[in-house]
Write an enzyme that holds these catalytic residues in place. Structure first.
Site, mmCIF file in Angstrom:
data_model
loop_
_atom_site.group_PDB
_atom_site.id
_atom_site.type_symbol
_atom_site.label_atom_id
_atom_site.label_comp_id
_atom_site.label_asym_id
_atom_site.label_seq_id
_atom_site.Cartn_x
_atom_site.Cartn_y
_atom_site.Cartn_z
ATOM 1 C CG HIS A 122 -1.794 -1.185 1.365
ATOM 2 N ND1 HIS A 122 -2.956 -1.360 0.644
ATOM 3 C CD2 HIS A 122 -1.664 -2.286 2.143
ATOM 4 C CE1 HIS A 122 -3.515 -2.502 0.977
ATOM 5 N NE2 HIS A 122 -2.762 -3.100 1.879
HETATM 6 O O1 RIB Z 1 -4.384 -0.209 5.182
HETATM 7 C C1 RIB Z 1 -3.023 -0.223 4.834
HETATM 8 C C2 RIB Z 1 -2.247 0.731 5.704
HETATM 9 O O2 RIB Z 1 -2.323 0.311 7.055
HETATM 10 C C3 RIB Z 1 -0.746 0.748 5.371
HETATM 11 O O3 RIB Z 1 -0.240 2.034 5.613
HETATM 12 C C4 RIB Z 1 -0.159 -0.220 6.354
HETATM 13 O O4 RIB Z 1 1.219 0.078 6.669
HETATM 14 C C5 RIB Z 1 -1.024 0.018 7.549
HETATM 15 O O5 RIB Z 1 -0.508 1.169 8.226
#
Ligand code: RIB
Ligand code: CA
Length: 312
Positions: free
Chosen positions: A236
């Site tokens: 992500h």
């Molecule tokens: O939903 C994904 C996010 O949540 C990313 O930033 C991961 O590192 C967690 O923080």
């Protein structure tokens, strides 16, 4: 481009940080600040320090808010492991100085001193950024935009409707998204389409020291993603950092993105309001898609740069 990087490492935060470090001709990190999210503030700060020490950096590291403005922190060890960034093996020999400064004051001070505007990249809950905006509204004049990994327009990952970073602190997210700042949102709609395959991970594990570290972190994250139904796990936070560095590879739309802070099923949901927001002054931006074939290639190239620097 000068950036402030606010994060909660996290294997995917690590990929974002390493990509920024691997492109010093394009991006200079003025400060890394941490926020309670994937794991508690001490663990995510230690993880950030391990990465900066491993890459022989001297970037200021400050410990930010331990938890959300109102809620209790609900960390995610099931996704990221008990350290919050499992997979790296023991990095405890890599000690890195954490500044004693209050993170919000330190970030505001950096902004005040900058002759040029700065981009903020945020890949954890937005608690620090909300406090920065509310405490130092004059700092807004020194911020070009904020690129956020968070949210999801048609679905969530921690509830059906809410994504973890926003759900952890929706009130902070509302302050940031409703501020005069331009917010660029890298939500699940795009981040779940940008995955790294097991084969690509194996190629990193066979590489130089930084590539191998990244490959080991991603191997853990990919295996952990299987419990949530992913074959190749999304990375992500790397999407937000790649957008900040190479925005030309992305397709975006202006969008009046709102945050639900109503307690109930929609708590922490991000949605697009029909009316344009006149009180904000700028329009927020939603990342729709990226050239996914470059997603891994850009990470691989960045890691190779760090390998050559460290292994030479
Ligand atoms: O939903 C994904 C996010 O949540 C990313 O930033 C991961 O590192 C967690 O923080
Ligand atoms: Ca994160």
């Amino acid at each position: 481009m000068n950036i402030l990087y606010d994060c909660d490492p996290g294997q995917d935060d690590a990929m974002a940080l390493l990509t920024a470090l691997g492109n010093p001709d394009k991006v200079k990190i003025l400060c890394v600040s941490t926020v309670g999210g994937n794991q508690d503030i001490n663990l995510v700060t230690q993880n950030a320090g391990h990465l900066l020490a491993f890459c022989e950096q001297q970037i200021p590291l400050v410990k930010g808010q331990a938890g959300p403005l109102l809620n209790q922190l609900r960390a995610q060890p099931e996704a990221h492991g008990k350290t919050g960034m499992d997979g790296s093996g023991n990095l405890d020999k890599y000690n890195y100085p954490v500044r004693k400064d209050n993170a919000i004051l330190f970030m505001a001070d950096i902004l005040k001193k900058q002759p040029e505007k700065v981009t903020i990249v945020a890949t954890g809950p937005l608690t620090n950024i909300a406090l920065l905006i509310k405490t130092f509204p004059e700092a807004l004049a020194k911020i070009v935009k904020i690129v956020v990994m968070g949210g999801g327009i048609d679905h969530g990952n921690v509830t059906k409707l809410a994504e973890f970073n926003i759900w952890t602190d929706p009130e902070a997210a509302q302050i940031v998204f409703d501020s005069p700042l331009e917010v660029v949102m890298a939500g699940l709609d795009v981040t779940e389409k940008t995955t790294i395959t097991k084969k690509q991970i194996a190629s990193l594990q066979a590489g130089g020291s930084v590539s191998k570290l990244a490959g080991n972190l991603l191997r853990f994250y990919q295996k952990s993603g299987e419990q949530f139904g992913f074959i190749d796990s999304p990375v992500h936070d790397l999407v937000a950092m790649e957008y900040a560095i190479w925005p030309e590879l992305f397709e975006t739309v202006p969008a009046n993105i709102k945050i639900s802070t109503d307690h109930g099923d929609t708590y922490g949901q991000t949605y697009i309001a029909s009316e344009t927001s006149d009180n904000k002054g700028t329009e927020n931006v939603l990342i729709k898609r990226m050239k996914v074939d470059l997603f891994f290639a850009l990470l691989q190239k960045s890691l190779l740069f760090l390998d050559q620097k460290l292994d030479s």
